[in-house]
Design a protein around this motif. Sequence first.
Motif, PDB file in Angstrom:
ATOM      1  N   LYS A   1     -98.879  22.463 -14.375  1.00  0.00           N
ATOM      2  CA  LYS A   1     -98.993  21.377 -15.345  1.00  0.00           C
ATOM      3  C   LYS A   1     -97.640  20.800 -15.757  1.00  0.00           C
ATOM      4  O   LYS A   1     -97.590  19.799 -16.477  1.00  0.00           O
ATOM      5  CB  LYS A   1     -99.723  21.874 -16.593  1.00  0.00           C
ATOM      6  CG  LYS A   1    -101.163  22.300 -16.340  1.00  0.00           C
ATOM      7  CD  LYS A   1    -101.783  22.871 -17.607  1.00  0.00           C
ATOM      8  CE  LYS A   1    -103.194  23.370 -17.365  1.00  0.00           C
ATOM      9  NZ  LYS A   1    -103.785  23.992 -18.591  1.00  0.00           N
ATOM     10  N   LEU A   2     -96.557  21.432 -15.329  1.00  0.00           N
ATOM     11  CA  LEU A   2     -95.234  21.012 -15.773  1.00  0.00           C
ATOM     12  C   LEU A   2     -94.613  19.964 -14.848  1.00  0.00           C
ATOM     13  O   LEU A   2     -94.824  20.007 -13.633  1.00  0.00           O
ATOM     14  CB  LEU A   2     -94.298  22.220 -15.846  1.00  0.00           C
ATOM     15  CG  LEU A   2     -94.587  23.270 -16.927  1.00  0.00           C
ATOM     16  CD1 LEU A   2     -93.690  24.491 -16.716  1.00  0.00           C
ATOM     17  CD2 LEU A   2     -94.377  22.687 -18.325  1.00  0.00           C
ATOM     18  N   ASP A   3     -93.836  19.069 -15.439  1.00  0.00           N
ATOM     19  CA  ASP A   3     -92.967  18.190 -14.660  1.00  0.00           C
ATOM     20  C   ASP A   3     -91.703  19.002 -14.387  1.00  0.00           C
ATOM     21  O   ASP A   3     -90.784  19.064 -15.210  1.00  0.00           O
ATOM     22  CB  ASP A   3     -92.641  16.929 -15.457  1.00  0.00           C
ATOM     23  CG  ASP A   3     -91.718  15.980 -14.692  1.00  0.00           C
ATOM     24  OD1 ASP A   3     -91.244  16.353 -13.594  1.00  0.00           O
ATOM     25  OD2 ASP A   3     -91.463  14.875 -15.202  1.00  0.00           O
ATOM     26  N   LEU A   4     -91.655  19.644 -13.230  1.00  0.00           N
ATOM     27  CA  LEU A   4     -90.616  20.620 -12.944  1.00  0.00           C
ATOM     28  C   LEU A   4     -89.222  20.012 -12.937  1.00  0.00           C
ATOM     29  O   LEU A   4     -88.236  20.704 -13.202  1.00  0.00           O
ATOM     30  CB  LEU A   4     -90.893  21.301 -11.599  1.00  0.00           C
ATOM     31  CG  LEU A   4     -92.243  22.035 -11.498  1.00  0.00           C
ATOM     32  CD1 LEU A   4     -92.366  22.701 -10.132  1.00  0.00           C
ATOM     33  CD2 LEU A   4     -92.386  23.066 -12.611  1.00  0.00           C
ATOM     34  N   ASN A   5     -89.121  18.739 -12.647  1.00  0.00           N
ATOM     35  CA  ASN A   5     -87.803  18.111 -12.584  1.00  0.00           C
ATOM     36  C   ASN A   5     -87.212  17.835 -13.969  1.00  0.00           C
ATOM     37  O   ASN A   5     -85.997  17.691 -14.101  1.00  0.00           O
ATOM     38  CB  ASN A   5     -87.879  16.802 -11.802  1.00  0.00           C
ATOM     39  CG  ASN A   5     -88.148  17.035 -10.323  1.00  0.00           C
ATOM     40  OD1 ASN A   5     -87.536  17.899  -9.713  1.00  0.00           O
ATOM     41  ND2 ASN A   5     -89.076  16.274  -9.763  1.00  0.00           N
TER      42      ASN A   5
ATOM     43  N   LEU B   1     -91.718  16.493 -25.042  1.00  0.00           N
ATOM     44  CA  LEU B   1     -90.283  16.670 -25.254  1.00  0.00           C
ATOM     45  C   LEU B   1     -89.472  16.167 -24.062  1.00  0.00           C
ATOM     46  O   LEU B   1     -88.322  15.752 -24.210  1.00  0.00           O
ATOM     47  CB  LEU B   1     -89.976  18.147 -25.516  1.00  0.00           C
ATOM     48  CG  LEU B   1     -90.511  18.689 -26.846  1.00  0.00           C
ATOM     49  CD1 LEU B   1     -90.363  20.207 -26.907  1.00  0.00           C
ATOM     50  CD2 LEU B   1     -89.788  18.043 -28.025  1.00  0.00           C
ATOM     51  N   GLY B   2     -90.091  16.193 -22.884  1.00  0.00           N
ATOM     52  CA  GLY B   2     -89.409  15.706 -21.693  1.00  0.00           C
ATOM     53  C   GLY B   2     -89.104  14.225 -21.742  1.00  0.00           C
ATOM     54  O   GLY B   2     -88.240  13.732 -20.996  1.00  0.00           O
TER      55      GLY B   2
ATOM     56  N   LEU C   1     -87.980  12.745 -24.473  1.00  0.00           N
ATOM     57  CA  LEU C   1     -86.949  12.495 -25.475  1.00  0.00           C
ATOM     58  C   LEU C   1     -85.571  12.564 -24.825  1.00  0.00           C
ATOM     59  O   LEU C   1     -85.255  13.530 -24.128  1.00  0.00           O
ATOM     60  CB  LEU C   1     -87.044  13.534 -26.602  1.00  0.00           C
ATOM     61  CG  LEU C   1     -88.377  13.586 -27.359  1.00  0.00           C
ATOM     62  CD1 LEU C   1     -88.319  14.622 -28.470  1.00  0.00           C
ATOM     63  CD2 LEU C   1     -88.735  12.215 -27.938  1.00  0.00           C
ATOM     64  N   PRO C   2     -84.747  11.559 -25.026  1.00  0.00           N
ATOM     65  CA  PRO C   2     -83.424  11.541 -24.387  1.00  0.00           C
ATOM     66  C   PRO C   2     -82.466  12.551 -25.008  1.00  0.00           C
ATOM     67  O   PRO C   2     -82.581  12.898 -26.188  1.00  0.00           O
ATOM     68  CB  PRO C   2     -82.949  10.106 -24.627  1.00  0.00           C
ATOM     69  CG  PRO C   2     -83.643   9.696 -25.892  1.00  0.00           C
ATOM     70  CD  PRO C   2     -84.991  10.357 -25.852  1.00  0.00           C
ATOM     71  N   ASP C   3     -81.539  13.035 -24.198  1.00  0.00           N
ATOM     72  CA  ASP C   3     -80.435  13.890 -24.680  1.00  0.00           C
ATOM     73  C   ASP C   3     -80.921  15.183 -25.332  1.00  0.00           C
ATOM     74  O   ASP C   3     -80.256  15.719 -26.234  1.00  0.00           O
ATOM     75  CB  ASP C   3     -79.554  13.128 -25.681  1.00  0.00           C
ATOM     76  CG  ASP C   3     -78.996  11.847 -25.082  1.00  0.00           C
ATOM     77  OD1 ASP C   3     -78.627  11.881 -23.897  1.00  0.00           O
ATOM     78  OD2 ASP C   3     -78.955  10.831 -25.797  1.00  0.00           O
ATOM     79  N   LEU C   4     -82.053  15.692 -24.884  1.00  0.00           N
ATOM     80  CA  LEU C   4     -82.574  16.952 -25.409  1.00  0.00           C
ATOM     81  C   LEU C   4     -82.580  17.982 -24.279  1.00  0.00           C
ATOM     82  O   LEU C   4     -83.223  17.770 -23.246  1.00  0.00           O
ATOM     83  CB  LEU C   4     -83.989  16.767 -25.965  1.00  0.00           C
ATOM     84  CG  LEU C   4     -84.617  18.018 -26.594  1.00  0.00           C
ATOM     85  CD1 LEU C   4     -83.969  18.322 -27.944  1.00  0.00           C
ATOM     86  CD2 LEU C   4     -86.124  17.823 -26.775  1.00  0.00           C
ATOM     87  N   PHE C   5     -81.882  19.093 -24.464  1.00  0.00           N
ATOM     88  CA  PHE C   5     -81.890  20.162 -23.471  1.00  0.00           C
ATOM     89  C   PHE C   5     -83.206  20.924 -23.615  1.00  0.00           C
ATOM     90  O   PHE C   5     -83.513  21.476 -24.668  1.00  0.00           O
ATOM     91  CB  PHE C   5     -80.713  21.109 -23.683  1.00  0.00           C
ATOM     92  CG  PHE C   5     -80.601  22.177 -22.616  1.00  0.00           C
ATOM     93  CD1 PHE C   5     -79.881  21.934 -21.459  1.00  0.00           C
ATOM     94  CD2 PHE C   5     -81.234  23.401 -22.775  1.00  0.00           C
ATOM     95  CE1 PHE C   5     -79.780  22.908 -20.465  1.00  0.00           C
ATOM     96  CE2 PHE C   5     -81.138  24.383 -21.797  1.00  0.00           C
ATOM     97  CZ  PHE C   5     -80.412  24.137 -20.635  1.00  0.00           C
ATOM     98  N   LEU C   6     -84.005  20.933 -22.538  1.00  0.00           N
ATOM     99  CA  LEU C   6     -85.357  21.466 -22.607  1.00  0.00           C
ATOM    100  C   LEU C   6     -85.494  22.746 -21.791  1.00  0.00           C
ATOM    101  O   LEU C   6     -85.285  22.751 -20.571  1.00  0.00           O
ATOM    102  CB  LEU C   6     -86.349  20.407 -22.109  1.00  0.00           C
ATOM    103  CG  LEU C   6     -87.832  20.768 -22.105  1.00  0.00           C
ATOM    104  CD1 LEU C   6     -88.296  21.174 -23.510  1.00  0.00           C
ATOM    105  CD2 LEU C   6     -88.661  19.585 -21.592  1.00  0.00           C
ATOM    106  N   ALA C   7     -85.833  23.826 -22.458  1.00  0.00           N
ATOM    107  CA  ALA C   7     -86.059  25.113 -21.797  1.00  0.00           C
ATOM    108  C   ALA C   7     -87.535  25.485 -21.909  1.00  0.00           C
ATOM    109  O   ALA C   7     -88.139  25.363 -22.983  1.00  0.00           O
ATOM    110  CB  ALA C   7     -85.207  26.197 -22.439  1.00  0.00           C
TER     111      ALA C   7
END
Length: 324
Positions: free
Chosen positions: A116-120, A90-91, A93-99
């Motif tokens: 494991k996360l891309d924190l940025n 999901l990271g 995908l453009p213009d998607l607010f990711l929580a």
Amino acid sequence: MNRELFMYPNYSKGGVSAVLRGRAAASSDTDFHAVFDRDMKGRGAYSGFNNITPRVVRPDRQASYLKYTSTRFSIGSASVLSHPSGASILGNLPDLFLAYEFHSSDMNVVSAELAKLDLNRIDEYRVPSEYMASRLQRISPKRVYQRLRVVPNVIDSSVFSVTGPSDFLSHRARVETEGHEVPIVWVGRFDKGKGYGYLLRTLAMLPENYRAYFVVSLENDPNRLIEFVSEAAALGVSERVSVFADLSPATLANLFRSARDMGGCLVSTSLLESFGFSVAEALATGLKVRAFDLPVWREHDSFARLGVSVAPGSVMELAESISD
């Protein structure tokens, strides 16, 4: 109409399904597109919710499916639970607010997910309680806790309320032993963190008319159930124990109200909780709660009225609180 993606590994009737049901009940103007990796007998978990569309999608097909879904339905935000690989997809995908949300009380699990996360790329991190927020802040870098928000879980009050069917235990209104049956309800999984053994040992200390009803999620490992059955037999309480698996929310609420009307209680023997869904749902039905003392209980308003907490691990205190 708002549209939101919701992503979690298991399509089941466990605690995360309660998270989504609560949100859908509170946000009828939002369509939730829920994506899962595998079907863990979740059919019926979202019955009655026209604004939840559950889909089980194989991991190797998720990238294309999520891209198509987010574009086709103009989805602007996504909530990801216990699924770092899903967050990675999901990271991109453009213009998607990711929580990204942390609901596990096991900080080793939380730490592993953080690694494991891309924190940025994550726009916001969420936890269900102030207690969990304080714990996460201790182990996370600044870029995580600066984007951290507490989002308490919502109880589906249309199901978990003081009114409604309460006949689940009606056939057990009286037992052959002395006095009326007093039901004790326990909800969770047969793992060490949930502490089911404490209730078995507590039951052995209580009079014969006390009976325990264990409501558990489906288990992949039969050894857990075998260990439970063996411990109950060793303590001599097998005949006073019933186990139910995979109950629907409506049936669980019925059990809570039925136990309430018979003078029973919910017992939580958890040693860690990030929120305590079963406790919150029991309180919403008016059922008394007896629990090991955890900081998170102070965030449940009704606990002060219906709950009693005792020292974690103290079987004697737990037995006394139940029989009071």
